[in-house]
Design an enzyme around this catalytic site. Structure first.
Site, PDB file in Angstrom:
ATOM      1  N   GLY A   1      -6.641   7.198  -6.785  1.00 29.31           N
ATOM      2  CA  GLY A   1      -7.755   6.448  -6.224  1.00 29.31           C
ATOM      3  C   GLY A   1      -8.227   7.064  -4.905  1.00 29.31           C
ATOM      4  N   THR A   2      -7.277   7.483  -4.105  1.00 27.23           N
ATOM      5  CA  THR A   2      -7.604   8.102  -2.813  1.00 27.23           C
ATOM      6  C   THR A   2      -8.475   9.336  -3.013  1.00 27.23           C
ATOM      7  OG1 THR A   2      -5.555   7.297  -1.824  1.00 27.23           O
ATOM      8  CG2 THR A   2      -6.604   9.197  -0.766  1.00 27.23           C
TER       9      THR A   2
ATOM     10  N   ASN B   1      -8.006  -4.992  -0.873  1.00 28.62           N
ATOM     11  CA  ASN B   1      -6.598  -4.952  -1.245  1.00 28.62           C
ATOM     12  C   ASN B   1      -5.735  -5.878  -0.401  1.00 28.62           C
ATOM     13  OD1 ASN B   1      -7.705  -2.645   0.363  1.00 28.62           O
ATOM     14  ND2 ASN B   1      -5.569  -2.406   0.931  1.00 28.62           N
TER      15      ASN B   1
ATOM     16  N   GLN C   1      -8.741  -1.581  -6.523  1.00 36.26           N
ATOM     17  CA  GLN C   1      -8.024  -2.853  -6.597  1.00 36.26           C
ATOM     18  C   GLN C   1      -8.701  -3.813  -7.578  1.00 36.26           C
ATOM     19  OE1 GLN C   1      -4.773  -4.632  -5.941  1.00 36.26           O
ATOM     20  NE2 GLN C   1      -5.118  -3.095  -4.363  1.00 36.26           N
TER      21      GLN C   1
ATOM     22  N   GLY D   1      -5.016   4.695 -11.383  1.00 42.31           N
ATOM     23  CA  GLY D   1      -4.225   4.267 -12.531  1.00 42.31           C
ATOM     24  C   GLY D   1      -3.166   3.211 -12.228  1.00 42.31           C
ATOM     25  N   HIS D   2      -2.479   3.356 -11.083  1.00 41.30           N
ATOM     26  CA  HIS D   2      -1.249   2.577 -10.934  1.00 41.30           C
ATOM     27  C   HIS D   2      -1.455   1.141 -10.467  1.00 41.30           C
ATOM     28  CE1 HIS D   2      -0.550   2.742  -6.442  1.00 41.30           C
ATOM     29  NE2 HIS D   2      -1.419   3.724  -6.549  1.00 41.30           N
TER      30      HIS D   2
ATOM     31  N   THR E   1      -6.180  22.333 -13.409  1.00 41.73           N
ATOM     32  CA  THR E   1      -5.805  21.952 -14.773  1.00 41.73           C
ATOM     33  C   THR E   1      -5.535  20.451 -14.832  1.00 41.73           C
ATOM     34  OG1 THR E   1      -4.866  24.132 -15.138  1.00 41.73           O
ATOM     35  CG2 THR E   1      -4.123  22.368 -16.610  1.00 41.73           C
TER      36      THR E   1
ATOM     37  N   CYS F   1       0.800   0.819   3.193  1.00 45.60           N
ATOM     38  CA  CYS F   1       0.912   1.910   4.150  1.00 45.60           C
ATOM     39  C   CYS F   1       1.092   1.406   5.575  1.00 45.60           C
ATOM     40  CB  CYS F   1      -0.335   2.788   4.087  1.00 45.60           C
ATOM     41  SG  CYS F   1      -1.233   2.665   2.560  1.00 45.60           S
TER      42      CYS F   1
HETATM   43  C1  LIG Z   1      -4.460   1.514  -3.783  1.00 44.92           C
HETATM   44  C2  LIG Z   1      -5.856   1.632  -3.295  1.00 44.92           C
HETATM   45  C3  LIG Z   1      -6.425   2.887  -3.045  1.00 44.92           C
HETATM   46  C4  LIG Z   1      -5.646   4.172  -3.181  1.00 44.92           C
HETATM   47  O1  LIG Z   1      -5.325   4.461  -4.514  1.00 44.92           O
HETATM   48  P1  LIG Z   1      -4.152   5.512  -4.843  1.00 44.92           P
HETATM   49  O2  LIG Z   1      -4.269   5.701  -6.311  1.00 44.92           O
HETATM   50  O3  LIG Z   1      -2.882   4.839  -4.438  1.00 44.92           O
HETATM   51  O4  LIG Z   1      -4.432   6.733  -4.076  1.00 44.92           O
HETATM   52  C5  LIG Z   1      -7.728   2.938  -2.627  1.00 44.92           C
HETATM   53  N1  LIG Z   1      -8.446   1.819  -2.459  1.00 44.92           N
HETATM   54  C6  LIG Z   1      -7.934   0.605  -2.688  1.00 44.92           C
HETATM   55  C7  LIG Z   1      -8.797  -0.596  -2.500  1.00 44.92           C
HETATM   56  C8  LIG Z   1      -6.622   0.460  -3.119  1.00 44.92           C
HETATM   57  O5  LIG Z   1      -6.117  -0.756  -3.333  1.00 44.92           O
END
Ligand SMILES: *Cc1c(COP(=O)(O)O)cnc(C)c1O
Length: 390
Positions: A72-73, A155, A183, A204-205, A241, A329
């Site tokens: 996501g970052t 979040n 989120q 994804g997570h 890749t 974090c």
């Molecule tokens: C977790 C989160 C991210 C970062 O996502 P990652 O996949 O952990 O890098 C970015 N924005 C929001 C709102 C999130 O909750």
């Protein structure tokens, strides 16, 4: 303590076993590089193509509007840096509008663009619920605005922003609009035609997929520069890749999130409502942070006056409950988070934040034990804080 109860699904989720199953072959038997010409490559390429189609179906867009990333970052970085640089090159516009409650993936990127790349950033205030109003966006826009980025759902406090209305304002003014939906996507509709966004980040997570994979939706015609250069993968927008098994898993996780959205919401919402109601009733000097109605259905967040949030987390952990005081974090940082400050909480409230987020595996019994333990632990944390002050 022998039983642990996980109440931190906004930090991360376990990988759904159905997701894991579809990933497995791509680690071993079907290990090819999707860019290779031979059969091995073709099989991997077909897997990526089909994952891209799945994600496109979930978002109601074209497959070639999806860029797979590593998280996501990275999607946020690519959106902001890519759009800002491309827009400035095209039109000379050099303002970025974002909000004071964005995830660091957005705020630190906007900050870097401001400090090192010659952009100007405008940090929009939010209301007491942490919401960015369309009005605030409309007022901030000028003819030098290159990009607006406002998160879909927060979040830390779960508040949902009026993305559709903000997108309309941006479109009317010919400005690119990005939303961080990392989120939100676990529970909210992500139809990009209805939302009207130009760029949308996913990870994804947070939705029962693997860590280390994400995607960025880039509307056809929206120009962005790649932030990672190299091979021509991902339409030239993200070299490297592709991580085939993770991409396959991410697409399946997103498909399931969309397909099962109603059931998942129906499971977590009543449990979450019970937590909110009981906490506010049982614990003195407590308040809900974020909006009561426009919030993620699995998300309960509070502030407790004169409580050290990190201490409370430690007490909860010792009692077997995994929660958070905001963004994962930030743990260890003794200042109230930017979000707590942005919603106007005084220090004695802002330091005592607690985030409780539920998921597919949360049971009513989990919520019962949590609600039994929490009032005692808050009282204990308060007493410790008072004793310390002496
Ligand atoms: C977790 C989160 C991210 C970062 O996502 P990652 O996949 O952990 O890098 C970015 N924005 C929001 C709102 C999130 O909750």
């Amino acid at each position: 303590m022998d039983e642990k109860i996980y109440l931190d699904y906004a930090a991360t989720t376990p990988v759904d076993s159905r997701v894991l199953d579809v990933m497995m072959p791509y680690f071993s038997a079907s290990f090819g590089n999707p860019s290779s010409v031979h059969r091995y490559g073709q099989i991997a390429e077909a897997a990526i193509d089909s994952a891209r189609e799945k994600v496109a179906a979930a978002l109601n867009c074209r497959p070639d509007e999806i860029v797979f990333t590593s998280c996501g970052t990275e999607s946020d970085n690519l959106a902001l840096r890519g759009a800002a640089l491309a827009m400035r090159e095209k039109t000379g516009a050099n303002w970025i509008i974002t909000s004071k409650v964005e995830h660091h993936a957005v705020s630190k990127t906007a900050g870097q663009l401001e400090k090192h790349y010659g952009f100007q950033a405008e940090w929009l205030d939010v209301n007491e619920y942490g919401m960015v109003t369309p009005d605030a966006v409309e007022k901030a826009i000028c003819d030098q605005t290159a990009l607006v980025s406002v998160m879909y759902a927060n979040n830390e406090i779960g508040t949902i922003n009026p993305i559709k209305e903000i997108a309309e304002i941006c479109r009317k003014n010919n400005i690119l609009f990005h939303t961080d939906a990392v989120q939100a996507a676990a529970y909210l509709p992500v139809d990009v035609q209805i939302l009207g966004v130009d760029l949308l980040s996913l990870g994804g997570h947070k939705l029962y997929g693997p860590k280390g994979v994400g995607a960025l939706y880039v509307r056809k015609g929206a120009q962005i520069l790649p932030s990672q250069t190299g091979g021509g993968q991902e339409n030239g927008l993200r070299a490297g890749t592709q991580n085939v098994p993770y991409i396959v898993g991410f697409a399946e996780a997103l498909r399931l999130a969309v397909e099962e959205r109603q059931q998942r919401t129906a499971h977590v919402k009543p449990l979450c409502d019970r937590i909110i109601g009981t906490v506010l009733e049982m614990i003195p000097d407590s308040k809900l942070t974020g909006h009561i109605e426009y919030r993620l259905p699995n998300h309960a967040s509070f502030a407790f006056k004169d409580v050290d949030g990190n201490l409370l987390l430690t007490l909860l952990d010792a009692a077997g409950f995994a929660c958070s005081s905001g963004s994962a974090c930030k743990t260890g940082n003794p200042e109230p988070s930017e979000v707590m400050l942005a919603i106007g909480l005084a220090r004695e409230w802002g330091l005592g934040s607690l985030r409780v987020t539920l998921g597919m595996n949360t049971t009513p019994a989990d919520v019962d034990s949590f609600l039994k333990a929490l009032p005692v632990l808050v009282a204990q944390a308060r007493k410790l804080a008072t004793d310390k002050r002496g």
